[in-house]
Design a protein around this motif. Structure first.
Motif, mmCIF file in Angstrom:
data_model
loop_
_atom_site.group_PDB
_atom_site.id
_atom_site.type_symbol
_atom_site.label_atom_id
_atom_site.label_comp_id
_atom_site.label_asym_id
_atom_site.label_seq_id
_atom_site.Cartn_x
_atom_site.Cartn_y
_atom_site.Cartn_z
ATOM 1 N N ARG A 61 -9.081 6.733 6.216
ATOM 2 C CA ARG A 61 -9.750 5.236 5.725
ATOM 3 C C ARG A 61 -8.701 4.575 5.055
ATOM 4 O O ARG A 61 -8.032 5.167 4.489
ATOM 5 C CB ARG A 61 -11.382 5.462 5.683
ATOM 6 N N ASP A 62 -9.095 3.212 5.727
ATOM 7 C CA ASP A 62 -8.693 2.286 4.810
ATOM 8 C C ASP A 62 -8.943 2.008 2.877
ATOM 9 O O ASP A 62 -10.034 2.956 3.001
ATOM 10 C CB ASP A 62 -8.527 0.334 5.354
ATOM 11 N N TRP A 63 -7.666 1.513 2.445
ATOM 12 C CA TRP A 63 -7.620 2.291 0.849
ATOM 13 C C TRP A 63 -9.537 0.923 0.782
ATOM 14 O O TRP A 63 -10.146 1.745 -0.308
ATOM 15 C CB TRP A 63 -7.009 1.627 -0.129
ATOM 16 N N SER A 64 -9.384 -0.051 1.315
ATOM 17 C CA SER A 64 -9.912 -0.548 0.918
ATOM 18 C C SER A 64 -11.475 -0.772 1.513
ATOM 19 O O SER A 64 -12.394 -0.978 0.686
ATOM 20 C CB SER A 64 -9.833 -2.563 1.694
ATOM 21 N N TYR A 148 -2.737 2.267 3.103
ATOM 22 C CA TYR A 148 -3.082 0.748 3.088
ATOM 23 C C TYR A 148 -3.098 -0.581 4.047
ATOM 24 O O TYR A 148 -1.788 -0.410 4.772
ATOM 25 C CB TYR A 148 -1.893 0.576 2.159
ATOM 26 N N ASN A 149 -3.276 -1.497 4.308
ATOM 27 C CA ASN A 149 -3.748 -2.193 5.228
ATOM 28 C C ASN A 149 -2.779 -3.218 5.540
ATOM 29 O O ASN A 149 -3.367 -4.012 4.924
ATOM 30 C CB ASN A 149 -5.203 -2.467 5.379
ATOM 31 N N TRP A 150 -1.654 -2.698 5.896
ATOM 32 C CA TRP A 150 -0.446 -3.943 5.289
ATOM 33 C C TRP A 150 -1.223 -5.809 5.356
ATOM 34 O O TRP A 150 -1.400 -6.503 5.114
ATOM 35 C CB TRP A 150 0.631 -4.140 5.596
ATOM 36 N N GLY A 151 -1.304 -5.512 7.068
ATOM 37 C CA GLY A 151 -1.726 -6.897 7.571
ATOM 38 C C GLY A 151 -2.750 -8.173 6.593
ATOM 39 O O GLY A 151 -3.113 -8.431 6.988
ATOM 40 N N HIS A 152 -4.168 -6.835 6.233
ATOM 41 C CA HIS A 152 -5.132 -7.238 5.709
ATOM 42 C C HIS A 152 -4.792 -8.318 4.553
ATOM 43 O O HIS A 152 -5.710 -9.436 3.832
ATOM 44 C CB HIS A 152 -6.324 -6.856 5.560
ATOM 45 N N TRP A 153 -3.542 -8.040 4.221
ATOM 46 C CA TRP A 153 -3.138 -8.895 2.688
ATOM 47 C C TRP A 153 -1.257 -8.759 2.900
ATOM 48 O O TRP A 153 -1.095 -9.246 1.619
ATOM 49 C CB TRP A 153 -3.186 -7.048 1.702
ATOM 50 N N LYS A 158 -1.257 -8.697 -4.268
ATOM 51 C CA LYS A 158 -2.058 -8.644 -5.146
ATOM 52 C C LYS A 158 -3.518 -8.906 -5.379
ATOM 53 O O LYS A 158 -3.930 -8.303 -6.400
ATOM 54 C CB LYS A 158 -0.781 -9.528 -6.820
ATOM 55 N N ALA A 159 -4.291 -9.620 -4.639
ATOM 56 C CA ALA A 159 -5.164 -9.556 -4.203
ATOM 57 C C ALA A 159 -6.132 -8.501 -3.392
ATOM 58 O O ALA A 159 -7.481 -8.550 -3.528
ATOM 59 C CB ALA A 159 -5.306 -10.574 -3.221
ATOM 60 N N SER A 160 -5.590 -7.239 -3.522
ATOM 61 C CA SER A 160 -5.951 -6.429 -2.166
ATOM 62 C C SER A 160 -6.154 -5.152 -3.889
ATOM 63 O O SER A 160 -5.991 -5.854 -4.302
ATOM 64 C CB SER A 160 -4.971 -5.529 -1.987
ATOM 65 N N PRO A 161 -7.415 -4.393 -2.933
ATOM 66 C CA PRO A 161 -7.967 -3.363 -4.081
ATOM 67 C C PRO A 161 -6.545 -2.333 -4.234
ATOM 68 O O PRO A 161 -6.704 -1.625 -5.144
ATOM 69 C CB PRO A 161 -8.792 -3.514 -2.840
ATOM 70 N N PHE A 162 -5.872 -2.209 -3.311
ATOM 71 C CA PHE A 162 -4.622 -1.695 -3.588
ATOM 72 C C PHE A 162 -3.682 -1.334 -4.624
ATOM 73 O O PHE A 162 -2.951 -0.832 -5.210
ATOM 74 C CB PHE A 162 -3.966 -1.414 -1.913
ATOM 75 N N PHE A 163 -3.479 -3.342 -4.741
ATOM 76 C CA PHE A 163 -2.338 -3.735 -5.939
ATOM 77 C C PHE A 163 -2.830 -4.439 -6.716
ATOM 78 O O PHE A 163 -2.456 -5.592 -7.441
ATOM 79 C CB PHE A 163 -1.431 -4.323 -5.195
ATOM 80 N N ASP A 164 -4.836 -4.619 -6.938
ATOM 81 C CA ASP A 164 -4.442 -5.877 -7.752
ATOM 82 C C ASP A 164 -5.118 -5.786 -9.557
ATOM 83 O O ASP A 164 -5.188 -5.991 -9.869
ATOM 84 C CB ASP A 164 -6.109 -6.298 -7.771
ATOM 85 N N GLY A 165 -4.159 -4.014 -9.447
ATOM 86 C CA GLY A 165 -4.022 -3.630 -11.484
ATOM 87 C C GLY A 165 -5.616 -3.786 -11.501
ATOM 88 O O GLY A 165 -5.177 -3.121 -12.861
ATOM 89 N N SER A 166 -6.179 -3.191 -11.252
ATOM 90 C CA SER A 166 -7.638 -2.434 -11.526
ATOM 91 C C SER A 166 -7.614 -0.764 -12.009
ATOM 92 O O SER A 166 -6.599 -0.480 -11.861
ATOM 93 C CB SER A 166 -8.657 -3.383 -11.161
#
Length: 409
Positions: A61-64, A148-153, A158-166
């Protein structure tokens, strides 16, 4: 999980993308591919029915789409591999410090025979699967490899849950380094693209894989704790072909296998993420009916100024691990990126399984010298120390055949 449930998840995933305003044509194509795969195997035998059926298939599944707890479990397992001792002998790679390094080493050693080659897609499919199996068998991970679903982000990674730094991300950007100039891509000798600086350039400063460097105000024992993978992330090998400024610390050995401890750096690039837009990836899947053209567009047409989604995804991440195609698995974001590469390839195959399930093109040695033509009987190996056996390209052609048993939603 029965395939009927898998299909429901696929449709729900597509609907979810629409509801939050994310581009989703690639998701629609993936869902259509899954429907066609079900139809094909309702009339044709599965490749490995004794092992993998459409009733027991795993779902990536997608990370998001993962819950925060599922993301934390994945992060914990990745860090676990970085704490386990390496199996690669020091005589082969003096820089090997962990099981994670064992994976990086085999990619370094084979880099010029697994890129621009007939085995590129299947080798990386097997490599990503082997990583997933190590997480599950050696570190207790219960899930499957996310993508990581590239096209969504693509407009704002950096707004993605994958790269948002949380704390439930795979960390964010590197520290910003100002006053940098563009670099030639793919090389100074073949300067087809001027790759502009991204929004980082330095050590990752947020999230689970942030900078491992010591702090002068801490005691020696406290500094030692900072240097452990349990609290941060450390790159031990490479670099070899990093396209970045400032250049990373050179490896003490020409083969990149010497010990070279340093932070994980990133330089998130909108110029590069534009190459992974949903419309671009959808066109890749729809407009290329042969494996030759599909691989060419996916891998990049550099002389035409196009990185392609594969390289664009790497350079979106940037840094010495993200943009160094040889050492790139040193960044743990590599595997979710390559799971997306595999999802795109899987989708393309499923849309016409009759003609694409064993389509192959390319040579056996890439990067300017194709060598002999690849065949379905060519062996894919991850070396002696990763811990999985060899397979043929034929065995790696289907995600429900050979060693595999998974689909994507």
């Amino acid at each position: 999980m029965k395939l009927s449930n898998v299909l429901s998840m696929a449709l729900a995933s597509t609907t979810g993308a629409k509801s939050i305003g994310k581009p989703n044509e690639v998701d629609d194509l993936a869902a259509e591919g899954l429907h066609r795969m079900q139809a094909y195997y309702s009339e044709n035998p599965l490749p490995s029915p004794e092992k993998c059926t459409l009733d027991n298939v795993a779902v990536r599944r997608d990370w998001s789409a993962l819950s925060k707890q599922e993301r934390r479990s994945y992060i914990k397992a990745v860090k676990c591999l970085a704490k386990l001792p390496a199996k690669t002998p020091a005589a082969i790679a003096s820089g090997a410090r962990s099981r994670y390094d064992d994976l990086v080493i085999t990619h370094i050693q084979q880099a010029f025979t697994i890129h621009g080659t007939a085995n590129f897609l299947t080798w990386h499919r097997y490599y990503t699967w082997a990583f997933e199996q190590m997480l599950r068998s050696e570190c207790g991970y219960k899930g499957y490899q996310p993508y990581y679903n590239w096209g969504h982000w693509a407009d704002n990674p950096k707004a993605s849950p994958f790269f948002d730094g949380s704390d439930t991300s795979m960390s964010g950007d590197g520290a910003y380094i100002a006053n940098r100039s563009s670099v030639c891509f793919p090389s100074t000798e073949q300067c087809y693209i001027q790759l502009q600086p991204g929004s980082g350039g330095g050590c990752v400063t947020s999230g689970p894989f942030k900078e491992y460097a010591t702090a002068s105000h801490l005691s020696s024992s406290q500094q030692s704790q900072l240097l452990t993978p349990s609290s941060s992330w450390k790159i031990n090998l490479g670099p070899l072909a990093a396209v970045s400024l400032p250049p990373p610390t050179p490896n003490p050995q020409p083969n990149g296998l010497g010990y070279n401890p340093r932070c994980l750096s990133r330089d998130i690039s909108l110029q590069s993420s534009a190459e992974t837009r949903d419309s671009v990836v959808a066109a890749l899947i729809k407009d290329n009916t042969t494996i030759t053209s599909f691989q060419t567009v996916l891998g990049g047409e550099f002389a035409q100024g196009k990185m392609g989604p594969h390289v664009g995804g790497h350079n979106t991440i940037g840094g010495d691990a993200g943009s160094d195609f040889i050492n790139s698995p040193a960044d743990p974001a590599f595997f979710a990126h390559h799971a997306m590469v595999d999802r795109v390839y899987w989708t393309w195959q499923n849309l016409d399984l009759e003609s694409r399930k064993e389509a192959i093109a390319g040579g056996t040695s890439g990067v300017g010298d194709p060598g002999e033509a690849g065949t379905l009987e060519d062996v894919i190996t991850l070396g002696e120390w990763v811990g999985v056996g060899n397979v043929t390209i034929r065995e790696a052609m289907s995600t429900v055949g050979g060693p595999f048993c998974y689909v994507y939603v």
